[in-house]
Scaffold this active site. Structure first.
Site, PDB file in Angstrom:
ATOM      1  N   PHE A   1     -14.068   2.633   9.977  1.00  0.00           N
ATOM      2  CA  PHE A   1     -14.136   2.745  11.710  1.00  0.00           C
ATOM      3  C   PHE A   1     -15.761   2.668  11.989  1.00  0.00           C
ATOM      4  CE2 PHE A   1     -13.903   4.480  15.582  1.00  0.00           C
ATOM      5  CZ  PHE A   1     -12.755   4.337  16.336  1.00  0.00           C
ATOM      6  N   VAL A   2     -15.801   1.998  12.891  1.00  0.00           N
ATOM      7  CA  VAL A   2     -17.302   1.833  13.236  1.00  0.00           C
ATOM      8  C   VAL A   2     -17.661   2.525  14.544  1.00  0.00           C
ATOM      9  CG1 VAL A   2     -17.904   0.135  11.543  1.00  0.00           C
ATOM     10  CG2 VAL A   2     -16.950  -0.605  13.848  1.00  0.00           C
TER      11      VAL A   2
ATOM     12  N   LYS B   1     -12.394  -7.447  11.425  1.00  0.00           N
ATOM     13  CA  LYS B   1     -11.807  -6.670  10.527  1.00  0.00           C
ATOM     14  C   LYS B   1     -10.597  -7.427  10.055  1.00  0.00           C
ATOM     15  CE  LYS B   1     -12.661  -1.838  11.747  1.00  0.00           C
ATOM     16  NZ  LYS B   1     -12.009  -0.521  12.105  1.00  0.00           N
TER      17      LYS B   1
ATOM     18  N   ASP C   1     -15.465  -6.748  21.573  1.00  0.00           N
ATOM     19  CA  ASP C   1     -16.338  -6.084  20.516  1.00  0.00           C
ATOM     20  C   ASP C   1     -15.728  -6.038  19.048  1.00  0.00           C
ATOM     21  OD1 ASP C   1     -13.904  -4.423  20.857  1.00  0.00           O
ATOM     22  OD2 ASP C   1     -15.253  -2.694  21.241  1.00  0.00           O
TER      23      ASP C   1
ATOM     24  N   ASP D   1      -9.406  -6.280  15.339  1.00  0.00           N
ATOM     25  CA  ASP D   1      -8.711  -5.528  14.566  1.00  0.00           C
ATOM     26  C   ASP D   1      -7.278  -5.886  14.082  1.00  0.00           C
ATOM     27  OD1 ASP D   1      -9.395  -2.494  13.242  1.00  0.00           O
ATOM     28  OD2 ASP D   1      -7.395  -2.281  14.393  1.00  0.00           O
TER      29      ASP D   1
ATOM     30  N   ASP E   1     -16.967   3.033  20.456  1.00  0.00           N
ATOM     31  CA  ASP E   1     -17.098   4.598  20.688  1.00  0.00           C
ATOM     32  C   ASP E   1     -16.217   5.168  19.542  1.00  0.00           C
ATOM     33  OD1 ASP E   1     -14.525   3.753  21.922  1.00  0.00           O
ATOM     34  OD2 ASP E   1     -14.511   5.733  22.890  1.00  0.00           O
TER      35      ASP E   1
HETATM   36  P1  XMP Z   1      -6.977  -4.633  18.161  1.00  0.00           P
HETATM   37  O1  XMP Z   1      -6.313  -4.037  17.029  1.00  0.00           O
HETATM   38  O2  XMP Z   1      -6.040  -5.041  19.326  1.00  0.00           O
HETATM   39  O3  XMP Z   1      -7.937  -3.778  18.450  1.00  0.00           O
HETATM   40  O4  XMP Z   1      -7.305  -5.913  17.384  1.00  0.00           O
HETATM   41  C1  XMP Z   1      -9.182  -4.160  19.311  1.00  0.00           C
HETATM   42  C2  XMP Z   1      -9.782  -2.942  19.761  1.00  0.00           C
HETATM   43  O5  XMP Z   1      -9.617  -1.734  18.802  1.00  0.00           O
HETATM   44  C3  XMP Z   1     -10.726  -0.810  19.030  1.00  0.00           C
HETATM   45  N1  XMP Z   1     -11.075  -0.783  17.625  1.00  0.00           N
HETATM   46  C4  XMP Z   1     -12.377  -0.130  17.188  1.00  0.00           C
HETATM   47  N2  XMP Z   1     -12.909   0.634  18.060  1.00  0.00           N
HETATM   48  N3  XMP Z   1     -14.292   1.317  16.114  1.00  0.00           N
HETATM   49  C5  XMP Z   1     -14.124   1.428  17.602  1.00  0.00           C
HETATM   50  O6  XMP Z   1     -14.718   2.024  18.143  1.00  0.00           O
HETATM   51  C6  XMP Z   1     -13.534   0.628  15.200  1.00  0.00           C
HETATM   52  O7  XMP Z   1     -13.770   0.694  14.125  1.00  0.00           O
HETATM   53  C7  XMP Z   1     -12.364  -0.066  15.917  1.00  0.00           C
HETATM   54  N4  XMP Z   1     -11.345  -0.943  15.435  1.00  0.00           N
HETATM   55  C8  XMP Z   1     -10.710  -1.233  16.608  1.00  0.00           C
HETATM   56  C9  XMP Z   1     -11.634  -1.517  20.092  1.00  0.00           C
HETATM   57  O8  XMP Z   1     -11.769  -1.028  21.316  1.00  0.00           O
HETATM   58  C10 XMP Z   1     -11.238  -3.157  19.926  1.00  0.00           C
HETATM   59  O9  XMP Z   1     -11.450  -3.769  20.963  1.00  0.00           O
END
Ligand code: XMP
Length: 186
Positions: free
Chosen positions: A156-157, A135, A104, A107, A163
């Site tokens: 944060f989305v 991001k 999804d 990050d 979710d």
């Molecule tokens: P990383 O940091 O491992 O993160 O690249 C990936 C996972 O972090 C969650 N994530 C979010 N979930 N809104 C969310 O609901 C956000 O803005 C957000 N940023 C990171 C997500 O589960 C993703 O798979």
């Protein structure tokens, strides 16, 4: 108006349904172009990518297979917790296969890079990545997605599978959550 969107936690809509659909049309065409005529396995990362993956695979007119992995990194509302990975495809599902890992949001990059390594160790022939949102300003691990729908700022989305505390996954749009501590205006 979707009644979930009038919740005081929601600040604004970032991506509407028609923008999302148009972009997924484009990205799925790019994916088909990159893999054609070969078969490959799409591996969506549960739970967040279930909406995106389901829209994506239905637009790819190639003989793909599906198998899921599970990961969780946000156990405490908006802050990343320890990464938990689980429910990997069986060896028979990925050994020697080209894999497209679908998430999804990219990050910090920890989830996707750990999963990519793990799938390669378990015998995938090659692993490409496709993310709905990216991001880049939050990156801690060096990783660039092979396919990406939208780059977004550091907010944060929620919605379209994403979710907050288990809620909002069923919003058909992507919305920004009000920054913590902000009083809801209006
Ligand atoms: P990383 O940091 O491992 O993160 O690249 C990936 C996972 O972090 C969650 N994530 C979010 N979930 N809104 C969310 O609901 C956000 O803005 C957000 N940023 C990171 C997500 O589960 C993703 O798979």
């Amino acid at each position: 108006m979707n009644e979930l969107l009038v919740h005081p936690e929601i600040e604004r809509v970032l991506l509407r349904q028609n923008e999302i659909e148009d972009r997924i049309d484009r990205v799925s065409a790019d994916i088909a172009e990159a893999y054609r005529p070969h078969s490959f396995t799409v591996v969506p990362v549960l739970t967040g990518s279930f909406v995106f993956a389901s829209d994506l695979v239905r637009r790819i007119p190639l003989p793909l297979e599906l198998s899921f992995v599970w990961a969780r990194s946000y156990r405490d509302g908006r802050s990343p917790g320890e990464l938990e990975l689980g429910a990997f495809p069986t060896a028979a599902e990925i050994e020697g296969r080209s894999v497209l890992l679908v998430d999804d949001i990219l990050d910090t990059g920890r989830t996707l890079s750990s999963l990519r390594e793990e799938l390669l160790e378990r015998g995938a022939a090659d692993v490409k990545t496709c993310v709905f949102l990216d991001k880049p300003s939050r990156r801690q691990v060096e990783i660039e997605p092979d396919f990406r729908c939208f780059e977004i700022e550091d907010v944060f989305v929620v919605g379209y599978g994403l979710d907050f505390g288990g809620r909002y996954r069923n919003l058909p749009v992507v919305a920004a959550l009000r920054p913590q501590g902000d009083a809801a205006g209006g």
